[in-house]
Design a protein around this motif. Sequence first.
Motif, PDB file in Angstrom:
ATOM      1  N   LEU A  31     -15.955  -1.504  -8.741  1.00 37.17           N
ATOM      2  CA  LEU A  31     -16.092  -2.008  -7.362  1.00 37.17           C
ATOM      3  C   LEU A  31     -15.814  -0.868  -6.369  1.00 37.17           C
ATOM      4  N   HIS A  32     -16.173  -1.081  -5.100  1.00 35.47           N
ATOM      5  CA  HIS A  32     -15.835  -0.108  -4.065  1.00 35.47           C
ATOM      6  C   HIS A  32     -14.323   0.129  -4.068  1.00 35.47           C
ATOM      7  N   TYR A  33     -13.930   1.329  -3.779  1.00 37.94           N
ATOM      8  CA  TYR A  33     -12.529   1.786  -3.690  1.00 37.94           C
ATOM      9  C   TYR A  33     -11.917   2.053  -5.072  1.00 37.94           C
ATOM     10  N   GLY A  34     -12.663   1.802  -6.140  1.00 38.22           N
ATOM     11  CA  GLY A  34     -12.206   2.221  -7.458  1.00 38.22           C
ATOM     12  C   GLY A  34     -11.414   1.189  -8.237  1.00 38.22           C
ATOM     13  N   CYS A  35     -10.661   1.699  -9.196  1.00 36.95           N
ATOM     14  CA  CYS A  35     -10.046   0.852 -10.213  1.00 36.95           C
ATOM     15  C   CYS A  35      -8.630   0.434  -9.802  1.00 36.95           C
ATOM     16  N   TRP A  36      -8.378  -0.873  -9.838  1.00 42.77           N
ATOM     17  CA  TRP A  36      -7.040  -1.396  -9.468  1.00 42.77           C
ATOM     18  C   TRP A  36      -5.957  -0.810 -10.374  1.00 42.77           C
TER      19      TRP A  36
ATOM     20  N   HIS B  64      -5.115   2.657  -9.478  1.00 42.61           N
ATOM     21  CA  HIS B  64      -4.490   2.689  -8.155  1.00 42.61           C
ATOM     22  C   HIS B  64      -2.997   2.390  -8.266  1.00 42.61           C
ATOM     23  N   ILE B  65      -2.676   1.274  -8.887  1.00 40.28           N
ATOM     24  CA  ILE B  65      -1.271   0.863  -8.949  1.00 40.28           C
ATOM     25  C   ILE B  65      -0.467   1.814  -9.844  1.00 40.28           C
ATOM     26  N   GLU B  66      -1.057   2.199 -10.956  1.00 36.46           N
ATOM     27  CA  GLU B  66      -0.352   3.113 -11.858  1.00 36.46           C
ATOM     28  C   GLU B  66      -0.089   4.450 -11.177  1.00 36.46           C
TER      29      GLU B  66
ATOM     30  N   SER C 213      -2.567   0.925  -0.117  1.00 36.24           N
ATOM     31  CA  SER C 213      -2.829  -0.289  -0.904  1.00 36.24           C
ATOM     32  C   SER C 213      -4.218  -0.238  -1.513  1.00 36.24           C
ATOM     33  N   TYR C 214      -4.402  -0.994  -2.574  1.00 37.87           N
ATOM     34  CA  TYR C 214      -5.745  -1.333  -3.046  1.00 37.87           C
ATOM     35  C   TYR C 214      -6.214  -2.458  -2.109  1.00 37.87           C
ATOM     36  N   PRO C 215      -7.522  -2.531  -1.781  1.00 27.35           N
ATOM     37  CA  PRO C 215      -7.977  -3.593  -0.872  1.00 27.35           C
ATOM     38  C   PRO C 215      -7.509  -4.982  -1.306  1.00 27.35           C
ATOM     39  N   LYS C 216      -7.257  -5.801  -0.320  1.00 28.57           N
ATOM     40  CA  LYS C 216      -6.896  -7.227  -0.483  1.00 28.57           C
ATOM     41  C   LYS C 216      -5.502  -7.454  -1.074  1.00 28.57           C
ATOM     42  N   SER C 217      -4.649  -6.454  -0.906  1.00 29.10           N
ATOM     43  CA  SER C 217      -3.299  -6.561  -1.472  1.00 29.10           C
ATOM     44  C   SER C 217      -2.237  -6.928  -0.444  1.00 29.10           C
TER      45      SER C 217
ATOM     46  N   LEU D 169      -6.906   5.133  -0.460  1.00 30.39           N
ATOM     47  CA  LEU D 169      -7.215   6.193  -1.439  1.00 30.39           C
ATOM     48  C   LEU D 169      -6.247   6.160  -2.621  1.00 30.39           C
ATOM     49  N   PRO D 170      -6.748   6.436  -3.815  1.00 32.28           N
ATOM     50  CA  PRO D 170      -5.866   6.448  -4.984  1.00 32.28           C
ATOM     51  C   PRO D 170      -4.994   7.697  -5.002  1.00 32.28           C
ATOM     52  N   HIS D 171      -3.923   7.631  -5.783  1.00 32.61           N
ATOM     53  CA  HIS D 171      -2.973   8.743  -5.806  1.00 32.61           C
ATOM     54  C   HIS D 171      -3.585  10.020  -6.347  1.00 32.61           C
ATOM     55  N   HIS D 172      -4.489   9.915  -7.317  1.00 32.19           N
ATOM     56  CA  HIS D 172      -5.013  11.165  -7.878  1.00 32.19           C
ATOM     57  C   HIS D 172      -5.798  11.955  -6.825  1.00 32.19           C
ATOM     58  N   LEU D 173      -6.263  11.283  -5.755  1.00 26.59           N
ATOM     59  CA  LEU D 173      -6.941  12.018  -4.684  1.00 26.59           C
ATOM     60  C   LEU D 173      -5.964  12.442  -3.584  1.00 26.59           C
ATOM     61  N   LEU D 174      -5.103  11.511  -3.135  1.00 28.81           N
ATOM     62  CA  LEU D 174      -4.260  11.810  -1.965  1.00 28.81           C
ATOM     63  C   LEU D 174      -2.908  12.434  -2.329  1.00 28.81           C
TER      64      LEU D 174
END
Length: 292
Positions: A163-168, A171-173, A45-49, A105-110
Motif C-alpha cells: 500500500l502507499h506509505y509502505g509496510c506497517w 514502520h513499527i519495527e 506514524s504509519y497512516p491511520k494510527s 516516513l519509515p525509520h530506515h529513510l528518516l
Amino acid sequence: MLDMARLDVVETFHGLFFPGHLHTQDSLQLALKFPFQDTDIIIVSYPKSGTTWMQEIVTLISSRGDPHVSRSVPNWARAPWLEHHYFAALLEASPTTPRVITTHLPHHLLGPTLQGSKAKVIYVSRNPKDVVVSFYHFHKIAKFLPEAGSFSEFLNRFLKGTLHYGCWFDHIEGWTRQKATMNNLLHISYEEMSMDIQGAIKRVSSYLQIPLMEDEVNNCVKHCSFSSMKDNKMANYTLVTEEIMDHKKGFFMRKGIGDWKNMFTEELNQYFNSVLESKMVDSTLEFTWDEQ
Ligand code: A3P
C-alpha cells in the motif's frame, strides 16, 4: 498549493509509493536532508494510527489547553508533513512554538537524518487491524489513493506492504527498535490514548517538558475528544475540497476504536494473526490492544 494535475500520480521513492499531489521526488529528497532543530517535536506514524489525534494533543499541550490555535489553524498547517511539497512554506508560517512536524516516513529513510538530533520524536502506533480497516475506508474517500478493491484484497496488500506509505511491520519495527537507544523517542499507542486520555496527555506533556496544571490537562482532554474533533473543521478534514476527498462517501473522523471486528471474518482474523506472529517473531514489542 496542491497540484491537482498530479492527483492520479504515484510517486515512487526508495521502493515506496506516495500520493503525487502531495509528494514529489524533490520534496521527499528534501525531507531526508531536513535540518531538524533540537527544539522540534516530530510526530511519526504509519497512516491511520492516530496522527491527527496526536497533532491535536500536541497543539493543545503547547497552548496549555487553550483551543484557539487548534480551532483556527488547520492541522496540516500547525503540524505540517515533512515530506509534502509545500512543507517549507507551511513551516515558515506555522503559529506553533516549538515547531511541530509530522511524518509518515519509515525509520530506515528518516532515521539517519535524525541521528545526533535532540528533536523530540513521538511515535504513535495502533492495532494494525484497526489501521487496515481505517485505511480501507479512507481509500474510498481519498481520491488521491488507488482503488481499495475488496476488503480481503486490501488486507493482502496491507500484509504484503504494497500500500502507499509502505509496510506497517517495517514502520513499527523500525521506529520502536530505536526506543532502546534513543532518549528522545516516546512511543504511545492509540489504544493507550483511548483507555486513559488524561494519563496519555500527562505522559506527552511531561516528555515535552511542558508541565500542565490539572485544569489545563482537563481542557486538553475536552478539546481532543472524538466528538470535539469531529466538530472541528481544522481537524476533521472537511476543509479539503471535493476534488481531493469525496465527503459524500464517508468521514475522516469515522469510528474510533475496535471497528476491525465488524470487518474481519474469522478466517481473515486467523490469517492476519498468523502473518502478524511470523513477522513479529523477533519483536520485543508489547501490544496493548484488546483482542477479545
Ligand atoms: P477510524 O477511521 O478508525 O475512525 P490518522 O490521523 O493517523 O489518519 O488516523 C485517523 C483515525 O484516527 C481515524 O480512525 C479517526 O477516527 C481516528 N481519530 C482521530 N481523532 C480521534 C479522537 N479524538 N479519538 C479517537 N479516534 C480518533
